[in-house]
Scaffold this motif. Structure first.
Motif, PDB file in Angstrom:
ATOM      1  N   ARG A  62       0.783  -1.199  -0.050  1.00  0.00           N
ATOM      2  CA  ARG A  62       0.211  -0.070  -0.027  1.00  0.00           C
ATOM      3  C   ARG A  62       0.624   1.276   0.016  1.00  0.00           C
ATOM      4  NH1 ARG A  62      -1.871  -3.578   4.022  1.00  0.00           N
ATOM      5  NH2 ARG A  62      -3.796  -4.642   3.178  1.00  0.00           N
ATOM      6  N   GLY A  63       1.987   1.208  -0.504  1.00  0.00           N
ATOM      7  CA  GLY A  63       2.896   2.289  -0.901  1.00  0.00           C
ATOM      8  C   GLY A  63       3.801   2.514   0.187  1.00  0.00           C
ATOM      9  N   TYR A 269       2.334  -3.426  16.001  1.00  0.00           N
ATOM     10  CA  TYR A 269       2.890  -2.115  16.177  1.00  0.00           C
ATOM     11  C   TYR A 269       2.068  -1.172  15.467  1.00  0.00           C
ATOM     12  CZ  TYR A 269       6.643   1.365  15.942  1.00  0.00           C
ATOM     13  OH  TYR A 269       7.256   2.590  16.247  1.00  0.00           O
ATOM     14  N   ARG A 270       1.027  -0.408  16.102  1.00  0.00           N
ATOM     15  CA  ARG A 270       0.063   0.245  15.550  1.00  0.00           C
ATOM     16  C   ARG A 270       0.723   1.594  15.383  1.00  0.00           C
ATOM     17  NH1 ARG A 270      -6.147  -0.235  16.235  1.00  0.00           N
ATOM     18  NH2 ARG A 270      -6.589   0.460  14.350  1.00  0.00           N
ATOM     19  N   HIS A 271       0.239   2.254  13.939  1.00  0.00           N
ATOM     20  CA  HIS A 271       0.822   3.357  13.269  1.00  0.00           C
ATOM     21  C   HIS A 271      -0.186   4.466  13.704  1.00  0.00           C
ATOM     22  CE1 HIS A 271       4.455   1.808  11.662  1.00  0.00           C
ATOM     23  NE2 HIS A 271       3.816   0.736  11.111  1.00  0.00           N
ATOM     24  N   LEU A 272       0.226   5.805  13.455  1.00  0.00           N
ATOM     25  CA  LEU A 272      -0.673   6.980  13.693  1.00  0.00           C
ATOM     26  C   LEU A 272      -1.876   6.956  12.830  1.00  0.00           C
ATOM     27  CD1 LEU A 272       1.873   9.595  14.712  1.00  0.00           C
ATOM     28  CD2 LEU A 272       0.962   8.331  16.303  1.00  0.00           C
ATOM     29  N   ASP A 273      -1.934   6.344  11.671  1.00  0.00           N
ATOM     30  CA  ASP A 273      -2.903   6.429  10.784  1.00  0.00           C
ATOM     31  C   ASP A 273      -3.830   4.912  11.031  1.00  0.00           C
ATOM     32  OD1 ASP A 273      -1.297   4.273   9.731  1.00  0.00           O
ATOM     33  OD2 ASP A 273      -1.061   5.023   7.711  1.00  0.00           O
ATOM     34  N   GLY A 274      -3.648   4.278  11.924  1.00  0.00           N
ATOM     35  CA  GLY A 274      -4.306   3.234  12.456  1.00  0.00           C
ATOM     36  C   GLY A 274      -3.912   1.889  11.984  1.00  0.00           C
ATOM     37  N   THR A 275      -2.934   1.879  10.815  1.00  0.00           N
ATOM     38  CA  THR A 275      -2.408   0.785  10.052  1.00  0.00           C
ATOM     39  C   THR A 275      -1.507   0.188  11.093  1.00  0.00           C
ATOM     40  OG1 THR A 275      -0.657   1.915   8.928  1.00  0.00           O
ATOM     41  CG2 THR A 275      -2.730   1.674   7.956  1.00  0.00           C
ATOM     42  N   ALA A 276      -0.830  -1.057  11.008  1.00  0.00           N
ATOM     43  CA  ALA A 276       0.120  -1.415  11.797  1.00  0.00           C
ATOM     44  C   ALA A 276       0.991  -2.672  11.077  1.00  0.00           C
ATOM     45  CB  ALA A 276      -0.900  -2.417  12.897  1.00  0.00           C
ATOM     46  N   GLY A 340       4.104  -8.892   8.542  1.00  0.00           N
ATOM     47  CA  GLY A 340       4.049  -8.154   7.369  1.00  0.00           C
ATOM     48  C   GLY A 340       3.096  -6.904   8.044  1.00  0.00           C
ATOM     49  N   SER A 341       2.416  -6.285   7.217  1.00  0.00           N
ATOM     50  CA  SER A 341       1.385  -5.155   7.504  1.00  0.00           C
ATOM     51  C   SER A 341      -0.195  -5.121   7.346  1.00  0.00           C
ATOM     52  CB  SER A 341       1.623  -4.072   6.454  1.00  0.00           C
ATOM     53  OG  SER A 341       1.315  -4.284   5.114  1.00  0.00           O
ATOM     54  N   LEU A 342      -0.779  -4.690   8.033  1.00  0.00           N
ATOM     55  CA  LEU A 342      -2.270  -4.839   8.195  1.00  0.00           C
ATOM     56  C   LEU A 342      -2.983  -3.414   8.015  1.00  0.00           C
ATOM     57  CD1 LEU A 342      -2.459  -6.847  11.518  1.00  0.00           C
ATOM     58  CD2 LEU A 342      -2.706  -7.720   9.210  1.00  0.00           C
ATOM     59  N   THR A 343      -4.139  -3.417   7.486  1.00  0.00           N
ATOM     60  CA  THR A 343      -5.106  -2.328   7.321  1.00  0.00           C
ATOM     61  C   THR A 343      -5.414  -1.876   8.602  1.00  0.00           C
ATOM     62  OG1 THR A 343      -6.966  -3.439   7.139  1.00  0.00           O
ATOM     63  CG2 THR A 343      -5.762  -3.009   5.049  1.00  0.00           C
ATOM     64  N   GLU A 349      -8.698  -5.199  14.631  1.00  0.00           N
ATOM     65  CA  GLU A 349      -9.349  -6.664  15.122  1.00  0.00           C
ATOM     66  C   GLU A 349      -8.040  -7.193  15.766  1.00  0.00           C
ATOM     67  OE1 GLU A 349     -10.339  -8.900  11.457  1.00  0.00           O
ATOM     68  OE2 GLU A 349     -12.213  -7.719  10.925  1.00  0.00           O
ATOM     69  N   LYS A 350      -6.961  -7.178  15.380  1.00  0.00           N
ATOM     70  CA  LYS A 350      -5.720  -7.805  16.091  1.00  0.00           C
ATOM     71  C   LYS A 350      -5.759  -7.173  17.281  1.00  0.00           C
ATOM     72  CE  LYS A 350      -4.835 -10.916  12.842  1.00  0.00           C
ATOM     73  NZ  LYS A 350      -4.681 -12.206  13.140  1.00  0.00           N
TER      74      LYS A 350
END
Length: 362
Positions: A62-63, A269-276, A340-343, A349-350
């Protein structure tokens, strides 16, 4: 289907090698001449070094690149990984692993990180998770009058997924038992303000800060203040702020994590935009975990969870702890890690799963 590769298949120009629906494999060479394989799906891609350690050099979904950030922008031909270190995933071990003490004789993290592989291949297939493309290879270690083993890693990229399966099989080809130490070094990038969630209590019984400094490092005085705070309260590492200086590094031993009903442990590891960024594995095989954080003007890495069979204190120290295993002749050690990464929705959910498992301990 498995297609064995030869080095003359790789050129300076990226070329499509295999296509299976949204899954594609490209062969290329970095500007240094190091061979690379790019596996691509609808969400992004990974690059793997088929002959240099079977490292996952980068993972972009996702970039966003997931990997650590430093001045090593592409891999080079070198004898040890520290001379060309900037990857996302690195296999460490097998006979020896960790930061050697003055009494140890092995290299940093053992023989496997940047060893030259004898064979490399691309595999396409389907398993319970769906359709995938994978990079695999073979490295045979055969020391006269010593140990003899075969290492076979495999990294799978699935259709429609931004999670990788990172697999390593090690077969003892000798008749006598051999020592085995393994760690999967997963190097995410740091984001100031991002927060860690884990199925591991945030206390000194489960998270122990290493107070020794690697032999190659010089201590920054401001780092000692941070290390003192971490020793007093491990939660100081849960969120990295602008003022935190992880120079040279903070290493924490992650001990006795809480497993879910299927035996898995979870790190988010939850990022500021909510992804992780996300890592999960079964703790009955990979019984030891490590957190490695470095964050200053030259280096930026969040090794949120480095699963392994031993902690990274070198062969002699880990043998004293009882963390050096014996692999009988003819037997196979197998490790499977998903990372990897999550939306934002997947990450939520995690996080809820982790909070349910941990309750008030989160």
């Amino acid at each position: 289907m498995k297609i064995r590769l030869r080095e003359n298949m790789f050129s300076d120009r990226e070329q499509l090698f295999l296509e299976d629906g949204e899954l594609k494999a490209y062969l290329f060479r970095f500007e240094s001449g190091v061979c690379g394989i790019k596996l691509e799906n609808s969400l992004g891609y990974i690059t793997v070094l088929p002959y240099q350690g079977q490292m996952v050099w980068d993972a972009v979904f996702r970039g966003r690149s997931l990997k650590m950030q430093n001045s090593c922008h592409f891999p080079r031909f070198r004898k040890e990984f520290r001379d060309t270190y900037g990857c996302y995933v690195m296999h460490c071990g097998i006979l020896r692993m960790g930061c050697p003490s003055e009494q140890d004789t092995h290299p940093h993290h053992g023989e496997l990180p940047y060893v030259t592989y004898d064979e490399a291949a691309i595999v396409s297939g389907t398993d319970e998770k769906g359709r995938y493309l994978a990079v695999t290879g073979l490295y045979e270690y055969n020391k006269a009058f010593g140990d003899h083993y075969a290492a076979r890693p495999m990294t799978k990229l699935y259709a429609g997924s931004s999670l990788l399966d990172i697999i390593l099989e090690v077969e003892n080809l000798g008749s006598a038992p051999m020592d085995i130490m393994y760690q999967c070094h997963i190097n995410n990038a740091v984001e100031e303000g991002a927060k860690i969630y884990q199925t591991l209590p945030w206390d000194a019984d489960h998270m122990v800060a290493r107070t020794s400094v690697p032999q190659y490092s010089e201590v920054n005085p401001k780092f000692l203040e941070l290390l003192d705070r971490v020793e007093k309260d491990v939660k100081a590492t849960r969120v990295i702020t602008e003022d935190d200086l992880y120079d040279p590094e903070v290493v924490m031993f992650l001990r006795n994590p809480i497993r879910d009903e299927k035996g898995y442990v979870h790190y988010l590891y939850r990022h500021l935009d909510g992804t992780a960024d996300y890592t999960t594995y079964k703790a009955d095989v990979l019984t030891c975990g490590v957190r490695w954080i470095v964050h200053h003007k030259d280096w930026n890495a969040m090794g949120m969870a480095l699963p392994g069979t031993a902690e990274p204190e070198g062969y002699l120290a880990e043998k004293e702890k009882g963390n050096v295993r014996k692999l009988p002749g003819g037997q196979v050690f197998r490790s499977v890690i998903t990372a990897g990464s999550l939306t934002a929705e997947e990450a939520e959910e995690k996080q809820q799963l982790i909070e349910k498992i941990m309750g008030e301990n989160n």
